[in-house]
Scaffold this motif. Structure first.
Motif, PDB file in Angstrom:
ATOM      1  N   CYS A  96       5.698  32.408 -28.420  1.00  0.00           N
ATOM      2  CA  CYS A  96       6.863  31.589 -28.072  1.00  0.00           C
ATOM      3  C   CYS A  96       7.536  31.065 -29.336  1.00  0.00           C
ATOM      4  N   CYS A  99       7.490  26.858 -28.889  1.00  0.00           N
ATOM      5  CA  CYS A  99       6.271  26.044 -28.996  1.00  0.00           C
ATOM      6  C   CYS A  99       5.157  26.769 -29.744  1.00  0.00           C
ATOM      7  N   CYS A 139       8.794  26.770 -21.814  1.00  0.00           N
ATOM      8  CA  CYS A 139       9.948  26.472 -22.671  1.00  0.00           C
ATOM      9  C   CYS A 139      11.238  27.027 -22.081  1.00  0.00           C
TER      10      CYS A 139
HETATM   11 ZN   LIG Z   1       6.900  27.818 -25.482  1.00  0.00          ZN
END
Ligand SMILES: [Zn+2]
Ligand SMILES: [Mn+2]
Ligand SMILES: [Mn+2]
Ligand SMILES: [Zn+2]
Lengths: 146, 146
Positions: A96, A99, A139
């Motif tokens: 990701c 994050c 996210c």
């Molecule tokens: Zn994420």
DNA sequence: CATGTAGTTGCAACCAATTGCAATTATCAT
DNA sequence: ATGATAATTGCAATTGGTTGCAACTACATG
């Protein structure tokens, strides 16, 4: 004797030498777990044999990569990582960009992609160990709320 | 006026500034064709404004990459390459590790992979511009003869 | 238009990775 | 086992790319 006899054979039959430095680097990769940086491998080898040079580590990783015994992957951490390629446990990673969470992706997805490409173009992709960046579910949902 | 007004808007609304240096870098990417190295972009900008620093080029490429306006790709040539991302002409590349031949791969292959991953894991991959290494048909056939 | 401020720049120092080279060594063929 | 040879090593120098920082500037706001 050593548990690297197979690898030694591969090295020799491809015109490479099985030097002590290489065996130590190999050992670090096979017994250390998961993704290792060149610096980590260097440190481990140095503990046993202080005269190695970091360039030897990189050059060895280069030949092991050519032989497709290790994968080289940029996981976005700054340092490139290396992982021993085990045919049984082939896998990839989803990372990701928001994050930094890292998860595994089953090899089957890429196996299928590879087969399609091969069938339609004749090009046979090396699909050893990919890092695919993007947005994880959490996210993405957060981003969509704005 | 300039043909970068859209990009300027994107920069501003994401809290970035549209500096002259950035506009020159943008120009190099949009009007220069295909894959450009940081050094090539630097050279082009420098011709117009000699005081730029290479770090400004890298930092600008960094923000454009974050905004997904340019792709950053290791094509195996030693230097990382950057390409303006045009939604209409999305594509990827197949690169032969034996003869270095580079061909294009239609985006559809990766679009499909992305949809599968998204459906099954919720992770949305960024599939802007991939370089997939492997063996081209010619080199594979030669290799299989041995 | 003036002003405050966050974002950006150039510079220098730095870091990860690569390369040229002379000395060394693993391996192969006798 | 010995010697010839090509591959490899350690070292030093180099390259591509990054980072900390003080000076500067784009731009939002009033
Ligand atoms: Zn994420
Ligand atoms: Mn892995
Ligand atoms: Mn391209
Ligand atoms: Zn080829």
């Amino acid at each position: 004797m050593s548990c690297e006899t197979d690898t030694v054979k591969v090295l020799r039959t491809t015109g490479h030498k099985a030097t002590p430095q290489r065996l130590m680097i190999l050992g670090a990769l096979r017994h250390g777990s998961g993704h290792l940086t060149a610096a980590e491998i260097f440190g481990e080898v140095q503990a046993e044999y202080p005269y190695v040079d970091i360039s030897t580590v990189y050059r060895t990783l280069g030949v092991l990569k050519e032989l497709r015994l290790v994968s080289e992957t940029d996981m976005g951490t700054g340092d490139t990582t290396y992982e021993w390629v085990q045919q049984q446990e082939r896998h990839h990673h989803l990372i990701c960009r928001n994050c930094d969470e890292v998860t595994s992706l089953d090899h089957q997805y890429l196996e299928d992609l590879g087969a399609e490409i091969m069938a339609e173009s004749g090009f046979k992709p090396d699909l050893d160990h990919f890092a695919i960046f993007g947005l994880c579910a959490k996210c993405r949902l957060e981003a969509e709320q704005n």
